[in-house]
Structure formats: C-alpha cells, structure tokens
Design an enzyme around this catalytic site. Structure first.
Site, PDB file in Angstrom:
ATOM      1  N   SER A  69       0.854  -1.193   0.000  1.00 27.20           N
ATOM      2  CA  SER A  69       0.000   0.000   0.000  1.00 27.20           C
ATOM      3  C   SER A  69       0.881   1.231   0.000  1.00 27.20           C
ATOM      4  O   SER A  69       1.714   1.415   0.894  1.00 27.20           O
ATOM      5  CB  SER A  69      -0.884   0.007   1.252  1.00 27.20           C
ATOM      6  OG  SER A  69      -1.370   1.312   1.466  1.00 27.20           O
ATOM      7  N   MET A 121     -11.273  -5.791   6.303  1.00 25.93           N
ATOM      8  CA  MET A 121     -10.388  -4.847   6.994  1.00 25.93           C
ATOM      9  C   MET A 121      -9.953  -5.457   8.325  1.00 25.93           C
ATOM     10  O   MET A 121     -10.796  -5.944   9.100  1.00 25.93           O
ATOM     11  CB  MET A 121     -11.115  -3.522   7.269  1.00 25.93           C
ATOM     12  CG  MET A 121     -11.431  -2.675   6.052  1.00 25.93           C
ATOM     13  SD  MET A 121     -10.008  -2.190   5.054  1.00 25.93           S
ATOM     14  CE  MET A 121      -8.936  -1.355   6.241  1.00 25.93           C
ATOM     15  N   GLY A 141       1.336  -1.932   4.205  1.00 31.55           N
ATOM     16  CA  GLY A 141       1.810  -0.562   4.031  1.00 31.55           C
ATOM     17  C   GLY A 141       3.092  -0.333   4.800  1.00 31.55           C
ATOM     18  O   GLY A 141       4.196  -0.402   4.244  1.00 31.55           O
ATOM     19  N   ASP A 151      -6.428  -6.256   4.936  1.00 36.14           N
ATOM     20  CA  ASP A 151      -5.811  -4.933   4.882  1.00 36.14           C
ATOM     21  C   ASP A 151      -5.768  -4.324   6.273  1.00 36.14           C
ATOM     22  O   ASP A 151      -6.811  -4.087   6.880  1.00 36.14           O
ATOM     23  CB  ASP A 151      -6.642  -4.061   3.918  1.00 36.14           C
ATOM     24  CG  ASP A 151      -6.054  -2.681   3.704  1.00 36.14           C
ATOM     25  OD1 ASP A 151      -4.944  -2.416   4.186  1.00 36.14           O
ATOM     26  OD2 ASP A 151      -6.732  -1.871   3.032  1.00 36.14           O
ATOM     27  N   GLY A 152      -4.544  -4.075   6.751  1.00 41.90           N
ATOM     28  CA  GLY A 152      -4.361  -3.373   8.021  1.00 41.90           C
ATOM     29  C   GLY A 152      -3.553  -4.176   9.022  1.00 41.90           C
ATOM     30  O   GLY A 152      -3.930  -5.289   9.384  1.00 41.90           O
ATOM     31  N   GLY A 153      -2.412  -3.620   9.405  1.00 38.27           N
ATOM     32  CA  GLY A 153      -1.604  -4.250  10.449  1.00 38.27           C
ATOM     33  C   GLY A 153      -0.934  -5.541  10.038  1.00 38.27           C
ATOM     34  O   GLY A 153      -0.574  -6.358  10.888  1.00 38.27           O
ATOM     35  N   MET A 205     -12.229   4.484   0.035  1.00 36.42           N
ATOM     36  CA  MET A 205     -12.819   4.731   1.363  1.00 36.42           C
ATOM     37  C   MET A 205     -13.516   6.076   1.291  1.00 36.42           C
ATOM     38  O   MET A 205     -13.084   7.067   1.896  1.00 36.42           O
ATOM     39  CB  MET A 205     -11.705   4.717   2.426  1.00 36.42           C
ATOM     40  CG  MET A 205     -11.222   3.314   2.738  1.00 36.42           C
ATOM     41  SD  MET A 205      -9.614   3.308   3.545  1.00 36.42           S
ATOM     42  CE  MET A 205      -8.571   3.381   2.092  1.00 36.42           C
ATOM     43  N   HIS A 259      -8.611   1.106  -3.513  1.00 36.82           N
ATOM     44  CA  HIS A 259      -9.454   0.888  -2.332  1.00 36.82           C
ATOM     45  C   HIS A 259     -10.152   2.202  -2.003  1.00 36.82           C
ATOM     46  O   HIS A 259      -9.553   3.122  -1.456  1.00 36.82           O
ATOM     47  CB  HIS A 259      -8.557   0.416  -1.170  1.00 36.82           C
ATOM     48  CG  HIS A 259      -9.277   0.220   0.121  1.00 36.82           C
ATOM     49  ND1 HIS A 259      -8.614   0.029   1.321  1.00 36.82           N
ATOM     50  CD2 HIS A 259     -10.596   0.165   0.419  1.00 36.82           C
ATOM     51  CE1 HIS A 259      -9.494  -0.122   2.288  1.00 36.82           C
ATOM     52  NE2 HIS A 259     -10.701  -0.034   1.774  1.00 36.82           N
ATOM     53  N   HIS A 314      -1.607  -1.490  -4.077  1.00 35.24           N
ATOM     54  CA  HIS A 314      -2.818  -1.093  -3.353  1.00 35.24           C
ATOM     55  C   HIS A 314      -2.812   0.427  -3.167  1.00 35.24           C
ATOM     56  O   HIS A 314      -1.874   0.995  -2.608  1.00 35.24           O
ATOM     57  CB  HIS A 314      -2.837  -1.807  -2.000  1.00 35.24           C
ATOM     58  CG  HIS A 314      -4.090  -1.624  -1.228  1.00 35.24           C
ATOM     59  ND1 HIS A 314      -5.224  -2.377  -1.446  1.00 35.24           N
ATOM     60  CD2 HIS A 314      -4.393  -0.778  -0.206  1.00 35.24           C
ATOM     61  CE1 HIS A 314      -6.169  -2.009  -0.594  1.00 35.24           C
ATOM     62  NE2 HIS A 314      -5.695  -1.038   0.167  1.00 35.24           N
ATOM     63  N   MET A 368      -9.052   8.176   0.215  1.00 32.57           N
ATOM     64  CA  MET A 368      -9.826   8.580   1.401  1.00 32.57           C
ATOM     65  C   MET A 368     -10.411   9.974   1.201  1.00 32.57           C
ATOM     66  O   MET A 368      -9.734  10.849   0.643  1.00 32.57           O
ATOM     67  CB  MET A 368      -8.925   8.579   2.630  1.00 32.57           C
ATOM     68  CG  MET A 368      -8.234   7.254   2.876  1.00 32.57           C
ATOM     69  SD  MET A 368      -7.344   7.285   4.430  1.00 32.57           S
ATOM     70  CE  MET A 368      -6.452   5.718   4.336  1.00 32.57           C
ATOM     71  N   ASP A 394      -4.884   3.614  -1.697  1.00 33.09           N
ATOM     72  CA  ASP A 394      -5.939   3.975  -0.745  1.00 33.09           C
ATOM     73  C   ASP A 394      -6.491   5.363  -1.018  1.00 33.09           C
ATOM     74  O   ASP A 394      -5.767   6.355  -0.911  1.00 33.09           O
ATOM     75  CB  ASP A 394      -5.366   3.935   0.678  1.00 33.09           C
ATOM     76  CG  ASP A 394      -5.101   2.519   1.138  1.00 33.09           C
ATOM     77  OD1 ASP A 394      -6.047   1.727   1.154  1.00 33.09           O
ATOM     78  OD2 ASP A 394      -3.931   2.204   1.465  1.00 33.09           O
ATOM     79  N   GLY A 435      -8.528   4.231   7.606  1.00 29.56           N
ATOM     80  CA  GLY A 435      -8.228   5.651   7.756  1.00 29.56           C
ATOM     81  C   GLY A 435      -6.741   5.971   7.844  1.00 29.56           C
ATOM     82  O   GLY A 435      -6.313   7.019   7.400  1.00 29.56           O
ATOM     83  N   PHE A 436      -5.973   5.045   8.399  1.00 30.18           N
ATOM     84  CA  PHE A 436      -4.557   5.333   8.613  1.00 30.18           C
ATOM     85  C   PHE A 436      -3.704   4.088   8.420  1.00 30.18           C
ATOM     86  O   PHE A 436      -4.166   2.969   8.671  1.00 30.18           O
ATOM     87  CB  PHE A 436      -4.335   5.872  10.037  1.00 30.18           C
ATOM     88  CG  PHE A 436      -5.143   7.098  10.323  1.00 30.18           C
ATOM     89  CD1 PHE A 436      -4.672   8.355   9.942  1.00 30.18           C
ATOM     90  CD2 PHE A 436      -6.396   7.009  10.924  1.00 30.18           C
ATOM     91  CE1 PHE A 436      -5.433   9.495  10.176  1.00 30.18           C
ATOM     92  CE2 PHE A 436      -7.168   8.144  11.162  1.00 30.18           C
ATOM     93  CZ  PHE A 436      -6.683   9.392  10.784  1.00 30.18           C
ATOM     94  N   GLY A 437      -2.462   4.317   8.020  1.00 26.42           N
ATOM     95  CA  GLY A 437      -1.493   3.230   7.962  1.00 26.42           C
ATOM     96  C   GLY A 437      -0.874   3.028   9.335  1.00 26.42           C
ATOM     97  O   GLY A 437      -1.038   3.858  10.238  1.00 26.42           O
ATOM     98  N   GLY A 438      -0.186   1.932   9.504  1.00 23.17           N
ATOM     99  CA  GLY A 438       0.589   1.700  10.725  1.00 23.17           C
ATOM    100  C   GLY A 438      -0.213   1.376  11.970  1.00 23.17           C
ATOM    101  O   GLY A 438       0.296   1.517  13.086  1.00 23.17           O
TER     102      GLY A 438
HETATM  103  C1  DX5 Z   1      -5.995   1.741   5.983  1.00 24.50           C
HETATM  104  C2  DX5 Z   1      -5.664   1.402   4.555  1.00 24.50           C
HETATM  105  C3  DX5 Z   1      -4.561   0.447   4.411  1.00 24.50           C
HETATM  106  C4  DX5 Z   1      -3.249   0.922   4.967  1.00 24.50           C
HETATM  107  C5  DX5 Z   1      -2.615  -0.290   5.573  1.00 24.50           C
HETATM  108  O1  DX5 Z   1      -7.212   2.373   6.042  1.00 24.50           O
HETATM  109  O2  DX5 Z   1      -6.797   0.858   3.895  1.00 24.50           O
HETATM  110  O3  DX5 Z   1      -4.408  -0.011   3.073  1.00 24.50           O
HETATM  111  O4  DX5 Z   1      -2.359   1.472   4.028  1.00 24.50           O
HETATM  112  O5  DX5 Z   1      -1.467   0.091   6.213  1.00 24.50           O
HETATM  113  P1  DX5 Z   1      -0.682  -0.852   7.212  1.00 24.50           P
HETATM  114  O6  DX5 Z   1      -0.273  -2.073   6.427  1.00 24.50           O
HETATM  115  O7  DX5 Z   1       0.456  -0.002   7.640  1.00 24.50           O
HETATM  116  O8  DX5 Z   1      -1.632  -1.195   8.335  1.00 24.50           O
HETATM  117 ZN    ZN Z   2      -6.447  -0.130   1.931  1.00 24.96          ZN
END
Ligand code: DX5
Ligand code: ZN
Length: 222
Positions: free
Chosen positions: A7, A136, A196, A174-176, A67, A65, A32, A36, A34, A141-144
């Site tokens: 991502s 999900m 990501g 997707d996520g974490g 959102m 993706h 990927h 938003m 994102d 909403g956020f990476g990391g």
């Molecule tokens: C979060 C995004 C993800 C995000 C994942 O809302 O949809 O695609 O980039 O990031 P990581 O892998 O860091 O959780």
């Molecule tokens: Zn995503």
C-alpha cells in the site's frame, strides 16, 4: 497462491515512482492505492490524477481501495486513470449490486470491503458477483495501525464458504499486516495481503516484500 499488495499510503511521496518500481522489482503482484475522502474515514489521500501518473510507471495490477462516500461517483474517473480493480465499502453504499455492475462495465474487477465490525451477512446475495472481498483488519483511515485479531474467524468463515461453493472470489486483508500477522491471515485463508508500513516504513522495501511472502507461504505450505 498468495499475492502481496504493497500500500503506497506509507511510501515516501516525494519519490513515489521509485518506490513503486522497487516493489514491482520485488515481485509484488498488486499495487494497493488507498483513496480517502475525509468523510467516510477521518483522513484525506489521493485521487484519479495520481493513479494516472503512476500508470505510466508500472505494469502491476492497480487495486484501488475507495474509502469514500458515494463511491459510484468516482468509478469512471478511476477506470479512465488506469485502475484494474476497484473495491468500495459496503458501509458506503445503499446499492452495492449496482456499483459492482458499474465497475465491471468499465472493464475492471470488483471488490467490496467490510470494516472489522461489519458482519459477512450483508454480502450474502452479492457474493456471486464479486471478484474479491476485502476484510479490513484495522479500522480504515490510517497506515501503521495494530491488527485486530477478532477478524481472523471472519476470514476463516468466508474462506470455508468460498471453498464449499467452488467460488473463485479472492479474500484480501488490509491493516496491520506484518511478518507475524501475515502467517495468521494466510493460515485463516486470505489470498491477497495488503501491507503498508511493513513494506514502505522498512529500510529495504524489496526485502520486506520477500519476507512477508515467505512468512505467508511457509504457513500455507505452497
Ligand atoms: C488503511 C488502509 C490500508 C493501509 C494499511 O485504512 O486501507 O491499506 O495502508 O497500512 P498498514 O499495512 O500499515 O496497516
Ligand atoms: Zn487499503
């Protein structure tokens, strides 16, 4: 087969073209992206113009993706920009079936995303029309962010159902996702792993892609 989808949300935007090239060289199958809108999720990112710029730099499948509220308004623009696939959220659409048809009519594959709290029931009667379901594993909403392990049984249930119905629909998570959670989601039945921070926040994103794949494939015995 497991596919890795870096991502770009956690990439260094000042050299995005190079970062995308790195993960493509690493053998990532999917990019990927994102999108938003600051309404459905509390953050803002990119639009079709960015997808169009990257299209000239990469042969990877572009997995958009969305959102965003009212996803139907943006399908044509992302198709024209060069997206191969669009996922929208069930929580944003009163007419999910219509949006899926719209995505396919524009030559792309279609996916639907479910937030961690959204049950699988809502996609029961549209599953046959979907190429992918995105589960999900964080609140979008956020990476990391930290992986939510309660989603694991949801992956297992969907995987079992798809197997029983001989469906070719893929499960994306997707996520974490990191080395540890990659193994857990692969074991539960996920096919496409979005990552990501675990890719772009690492010193060597290329090596990171290889390590995530290794962790996931080991557990699957592929
Ligand atoms: C979060 C995004 C993800 C995000 C994942 O809302 O949809 O695609 O980039 O990031 P990581 O892998 O860091 O959780
Ligand atoms: Zn995503």
């Amino acid at each position: 087969m497991i596919q890795i989808a870096p991502s770009i949300l956690s990439a260094d935007f000042s050299r995005l073209g190079d970062q995308v090239q790195l993960v493509e060289e690493a053998g990532a199958e999917v990019l990927h992206i994102d999108i938003m809108d600051g309404h459905f999720v509390p953050n803002l990112t990119f639009g079709p113009a960015l997808v169009k710029s990257l299209r000239g730099h990469s042969k990877m499948r572009f997995d958009v993706h969305l959102m965003v509220e009212e996803p139907e308004k943006f399908i044509v623009d992302f198709a024209d920009a060069g997206a191969n696939h669009i996922t929208f959220h069930l929580e944003t659409s009163r007419h999910a079936h219509r949006v899926i048809q719209q995505i396919k009519e524009h030559g792309m594959t279609a996916g639907i995303a479910l937030n961690p709290a959204t049950p699988l029931d809502g996609i029961k009667y549209i599953l046959q029309d979907l190429d992918m379901v995105l589960l999900m594993t964080v609140n979008p909403g956020f990476g990391g962010q930290k992986f939510i392990p309660n989603v694991l049984p949801k992956i297992q249930v969907l995987h079992r159902h798809l197997e029983q119905t001989h469906s070719s629909c893929l499960i994306e998570v997707d996520g974490g996702i990191n080395l540890e959670t990659a193994a857990a989601v692969a074991k539960a039945g996920a096919h496409i792993l979005v990552a990501g921070a675990a890719v772009f926040a690492q010193a060597d994103p290329k090596l990171a892609v290889a390590k995530i794949r290794h962790a996931a494939v080991l557990i699957k015995g592929e």
